[in-house]
Design an enzyme around this catalytic site. Structure first.
Site, PDB file in Angstrom:
ATOM      1  N   LYS A   1     -17.220 -14.068  -9.884  1.00 61.47           N
ATOM      2  CA  LYS A   1     -16.591 -12.741 -10.022  1.00 61.47           C
ATOM      3  C   LYS A   1     -17.676 -11.661 -10.088  1.00 61.47           C
ATOM      4  O   LYS A   1     -17.566 -10.602  -9.480  1.00 61.47           O
ATOM      5  CB  LYS A   1     -15.749 -12.739 -11.304  1.00 61.47           C
TER       6      LYS A   1
ATOM      7  N   ARG B   1      -5.832  -8.160  -9.161  1.00 56.11           N
ATOM      8  CA  ARG B   1      -6.955  -8.922  -9.749  1.00 56.11           C
ATOM      9  C   ARG B   1      -7.388  -8.236 -11.040  1.00 56.11           C
ATOM     10  O   ARG B   1      -7.285  -7.014 -11.148  1.00 56.11           O
ATOM     11  CB  ARG B   1      -8.171  -8.946  -8.820  1.00 56.11           C
ATOM     12  N   ILE B   2      -7.919  -9.054 -11.942  1.00 55.27           N
ATOM     13  CA  ILE B   2      -8.446  -8.487 -13.187  1.00 55.27           C
ATOM     14  C   ILE B   2      -9.836  -7.930 -12.908  1.00 55.27           C
ATOM     15  O   ILE B   2     -10.672  -8.609 -12.302  1.00 55.27           O
ATOM     16  CB  ILE B   2      -8.532  -9.578 -14.258  1.00 55.27           C
ATOM     17  N   ILE B   3     -10.046  -6.712 -13.343  1.00 58.20           N
ATOM     18  CA  ILE B   3     -11.363  -6.096 -13.152  1.00 58.20           C
ATOM     19  C   ILE B   3     -12.321  -6.653 -14.210  1.00 58.20           C
ATOM     20  O   ILE B   3     -11.995  -6.698 -15.391  1.00 58.20           O
ATOM     21  CB  ILE B   3     -11.254  -4.555 -13.281  1.00 58.20           C
TER      22      ILE B   3
ATOM     23  N   GLY C   1       0.780  -1.237   0.000  1.00 54.83           N
ATOM     24  CA  GLY C   1       0.000   0.000   0.000  1.00 54.83           C
ATOM     25  C   GLY C   1       0.809   1.284   0.000  1.00 54.83           C
ATOM     26  O   GLY C   1       0.304   2.340   0.391  1.00 54.83           O
TER      27      GLY C   1
ATOM     28  N   HIS D   1       1.374   0.734 -13.187  1.00 57.41           N
ATOM     29  CA  HIS D   1       2.128  -0.486 -13.495  1.00 57.41           C
ATOM     30  C   HIS D   1       3.623  -0.167 -13.478  1.00 57.41           C
ATOM     31  O   HIS D   1       4.062   0.823 -14.078  1.00 57.41           O
ATOM     32  CB  HIS D   1       1.716  -1.038 -14.866  1.00 57.41           C
TER      33      HIS D   1
ATOM     34  N   ARG E   1     -19.152 -11.021  -6.682  1.00 52.01           N
ATOM     35  CA  ARG E   1     -18.192 -10.302  -5.839  1.00 52.01           C
ATOM     36  C   ARG E   1     -18.109  -8.831  -6.268  1.00 52.01           C
ATOM     37  O   ARG E   1     -18.135  -7.914  -5.446  1.00 52.01           O
ATOM     38  CB  ARG E   1     -16.823 -10.989  -5.961  1.00 52.01           C
TER      39      ARG E   1
HETATM   40  C1  GAR Z   1       3.437  -1.260  -7.348  1.00 48.78           C
HETATM   41  O1  GAR Z   1       4.781  -1.325  -7.774  1.00 48.78           O
HETATM   42  C2  GAR Z   1       2.510  -1.294  -8.526  1.00 48.78           C
HETATM   43  O2  GAR Z   1       3.017  -0.636  -9.641  1.00 48.78           O
HETATM   44  C3  GAR Z   1       2.400  -2.775  -8.778  1.00 48.78           C
HETATM   45  O3  GAR Z   1       2.290  -3.325  -7.497  1.00 48.78           O
HETATM   46  C4  GAR Z   1       3.070  -2.545  -6.596  1.00 48.78           C
HETATM   47  C5  GAR Z   1       2.240  -2.275  -5.370  1.00 48.78           C
HETATM   48  O4  GAR Z   1       3.014  -1.651  -4.379  1.00 48.78           O
HETATM   49  N1  GAR Z   1       1.273  -3.101  -9.624  1.00 48.78           N
HETATM   50  C6  GAR Z   1       1.298  -4.039 -10.560  1.00 48.78           C
HETATM   51  O5  GAR Z   1       2.265  -4.757 -10.749  1.00 48.78           O
HETATM   52  C7  GAR Z   1       0.041  -4.142 -11.409  1.00 48.78           C
HETATM   53  N2  GAR Z   1       0.223  -5.003 -12.517  1.00 48.78           N
HETATM   54  P1  GAR Z   1       2.302  -0.958  -3.144  1.00 48.78           P
HETATM   55  O6  GAR Z   1       1.321  -1.987  -2.558  1.00 48.78           O
HETATM   56  O7  GAR Z   1       3.411  -0.639  -2.187  1.00 48.78           O
HETATM   57  O8  GAR Z   1       1.590   0.264  -3.648  1.00 48.78           O
END
Ligand code: GAR
EC number: 2.1.2.2
Length: 197
Positions: free
Chosen positions: A71, A97-99, A22, A115, A74
């Protein structure tokens, strides 16, 4: 005035979805944006992001994936919560998760994702590791709209991040996360200022 902003404080009601640590959730809530985070939606009851939300007094909805619940069902439960909170946009922040169509149809072009790679390169769950292993000299961070694919939606913003030959995976991760924590709040701000969100 942007019609999506709530009338009391001129803020955009949003939900953040996260699955893990997070840090992006934290960066968004600390960025002084014209938003009100009405709810954090999380699919893992033990995720650290829930502690962050509690500390920041952001309400949470834990929505686990369970056998016997489709899905659609949920997502319908989540949608009821979002509607009850008058949520106008969703920010995915490490939500793994895929939306599905229920949420996509309810929030057309109003779901953003971050990403940790330069899409369309290295989509999926391990964007940083995959770029590291591929020994690219440049990777980065992408903010994009969500569509039905995996990290395929329209790109909104990208920033390049160098990968130096001597980088450990940790070095690269740290640099990527630093960029993420600036880029996501800045992009949200830009979209709100332009009246896009
Ligand atoms: C982040 O690096 C985000 O870009 C990645 O998960 C991490 C979450 O970190 N998302 C993906 O890979 C989506 N495909 P966080 O929980 O510390 O924000």
């Amino acid at each position: 005035m942007n019609k999506q902003l709530n009338s009391s404080e001129n803020k955009l009601n949003v939900a953040i979805f996260a699955s893990g640590n997070g840090t992006n959730f934290q960066a968004i809530i600390e960025a002084n944006l014209p938003i009100e985070v009405k709810v954090l939606v999380c699919d893992h009851p033990d995720a650290y992001v829930l502690k962050r939300a509690k500390k920041a007094q952001v309400p949470v909805m834990v929505s686990k994936v369970k056998n016997g619940i489709s899905k659609e069902e949920r997502e319908n439960n989540i949608l009821q919560c979002l509607k009850a909170n008058n949520v106008k946009a969703i920010f995915l922040a490490g939500y793994m998760r895929i939306i599905g169509s229920t949420l996509l149809n309810a929030f057309p072009k109003r779901i953003l994702n971050i990403h940790p790679a330069l899409l369309p390169n290295f989509p999926g769950k391990n964007g940083i590791l995959d770029a590291y292993n591929a020994k690219v000299s440049v990777t980065g961070v992408t903010i994009h709209y969500i569509d039905a694919g995996i990290d395929t939606g329209q790109i909104i913003n990208q920033v390049k991040v160098k990968r130096y030959p001597n980088d450990s995976l940790k070095d690269l991760e740290t640099r990527i996360h630093q960029v993420e924590h600036q880029l996501y709040p800045n992009t949200i701000h830009e979209l709100i200022n332009k009246g896009v969100l």
